[in-house]
Design an enzyme around this catalytic site. Structure first.
Site, PDB file in Angstrom:
ATOM      1  N   ASP A 146       5.879   2.625   0.132  1.00 32.83           N
ATOM      2  CA  ASP A 146       7.088   2.270  -0.753  1.00 32.83           C
ATOM      3  C   ASP A 146       7.092   3.457  -1.552  1.00 32.83           C
ATOM      4  OD1 ASP A 146       4.955   1.345  -1.983  1.00 32.83           O
ATOM      5  OD2 ASP A 146       5.787   0.603  -3.918  1.00 32.83           O
TER       6      ASP A 146
ATOM      7  N   GLU B 122       3.443  -1.467  -3.695  1.00 32.03           N
ATOM      8  CA  GLU B 122       1.846  -1.620  -3.557  1.00 32.03           C
ATOM      9  C   GLU B 122       2.315  -0.350  -4.926  1.00 32.03           C
ATOM     10  OE1 GLU B 122      -1.381   0.120  -5.062  1.00 32.03           O
ATOM     11  OE2 GLU B 122       0.468   1.357  -4.282  1.00 32.03           O
TER      12      GLU B 122
END
Length: 406
Positions: free
Chosen positions: A91, A149
């Site tokens: 991400d 994350e």
């Protein structure tokens, strides 16, 4: 902004096997493609599609849409054996990129400013290499591509979805490209590597009034200021000096006019620590401080305290395995850096609570090329030489783990 360790004069890459060195152009290409199309937590559909397409091209068995956008690839060695997982996050962050590069983010206000694009490229390269060299290891490798994350966290949802089961994972490794270390170094240590991350929000309810008539009010700004100051005594006077901890207030909002005493104030902050035994201490201590100050002035409060990520605790035996591998891969003056703890947090910690493992830092800064801006900076970038070094590290971890496990 430069890395905390100066760049070595020369990085030696001879220990990277020729087949992985030959992958370097592809690793760069994959990383730059992902960098151009960054996506926020649980919205990583383009990135997940790219990963799945590559795995499909290589004939690697994989499962998609785990915890929304997560992917798990499974690679079998030459014969049954231990099960090792490799984890990579993918991400991005809500940051407007300021780099002027050919692979600059195409998504306004979103940027890979922490190296997750590189983590994904390294994991893809590792999966490809292992799928082409199954004869070099025994057992099963699970490559976990994890979303979110940066928050709210994708590791725990993936664990709950069963990524560590069928077959059961015996150990896990992961890496973080790290601009606090120069290219050609590896930061690895047993025990605590990264801190727990707690967050809190406190709302104070006083009594507003005229700035010239304070006796008629309960000043929320005054109370908030006392709370901020007193919170700093927790680490200074309540926590053992031999322990590492941080209490930071990053947000304080109150009032709208120069001549009005505010009736409300909002404080937000974060708490960081390594010792799991402090899990409940900070929430209780902060509550007692806020309650005491508010009570003494006749004010009310609301406190919301959340524990997001636990500390990243490396298993000693797996840390030794990674260190021994690093000693064979990186040949620079700085070499292995054991003093590499950080108060930054990582939800890799949830995986490490379930199975033994090791998370380590792959030095990626190169100040000579102006590639040393810190993580989460709008000009963050890293030396892509670290990509092939990361693949070599993972591959050697697989081979060594396979050889040492019965």
């Amino acid at each position: 902004m430069t890395a905390t360790v100066s760049t070595p004069h020369r990085v030696i890459t001879e220990k990277i096997r020729p087949e992985i060195q030959a992958l370097q152009p592809q690793l760069v290409s994959w990383r730059r493609h992902i960098h151009q199309y960054p996506e926020l937590a649980f919205q990583e559909k383009l990135t997940a599609k790219f990963i799945a397409e590559k795995l499909g091209e290589w004939g690697i068995n994989h499962q998609t849409q785990i915890a929304e956008t997560g992917i798990v690839a499974i690679i079998e060695g030459r014969q049954p054996g231990p099960v090792l997982a490799i984890r990579a996050d993918f991400d991005a962050l809500p940051i407007q990129e300021q780099n002027e590069v050919s692979y600059k983010s195409c998504h306004d206000g979103i940027m890979h400013a922490c190296g997750h694009d590189g983590h994904t490229a390294i994991a893809l390269g590792t999966a490809y290499y292992l799928s082409q060299h199954k004869q070099d290891f025994c057992g099963t490798i699970k490559v976990i591509f994890q979303p979110a994350e940066e928050g709210p966290g994708g590791a725990l949802p993936m664990i709950k979805a069963g990524v560590l089961k069928n077959p059961d994972v015996e150990a896990i490794v992961g890496l973080h490209l790290w601009n606090n270390l120069p290219l050609g170094t590896v930061g690895v240590r047993a025990g605590a590597l990264m801190a727990a991350v707690d967050i809190f929000e406190c709302r104070i309810f006083g009594k507003g009034g005229h700035g010239g008539m304070p006796h008629q009010t309960i000043d929320a700004i005054l109370l908030g200021s006392q709370i901020v100051n007193t919170l700093q005594t927790i680490v200074a006077r309540n926590v053992d000096p031999l322990e590492s901890a941080v209490v930071t207030v990053g947000y304080f909002h109150a009032g709208d006019a120069h001549n009005v005493i505010a009736d409300q104030a909002t404080i937000k902050g974060t708490v960081r620590y390594f010792n799991r035994q402090l899990h409940d201490y900070f929430s209780n201590r902060i509550e007692s401080i806020v309650a005491g100050i508010c009570q003494s002035h006749g004010a009310r409060y609301e406190l919301n305290y959340q524990r997001t990520y636990p500390p990243v605790i490396n298993d000693p035996s797996l840390a030794n395995l990674v260190r021994s591998v690093a000693e064979c891969v990186v040949e620079t003056p700085a070499g292995i850096v054991p003093k590499c703890q950080t108060m930054g947090g990582e939800d890799m910690s949830f995986f490490l609570q379930e199975v033994p493992g090791c998370y380590f830092f792959m030095g990626s800064a190169n100040s000579d090329r102006n590639l040393a801006y810190p993580h989460h900076h709008p000009r963050f970038d890293f030396d892509e030489t670290a990509l092939s070094m990361g693949v070599e590290m993972f591959v050697r971890c697989v081979e060594k783990f396979s050889a040492e496990k019965p």
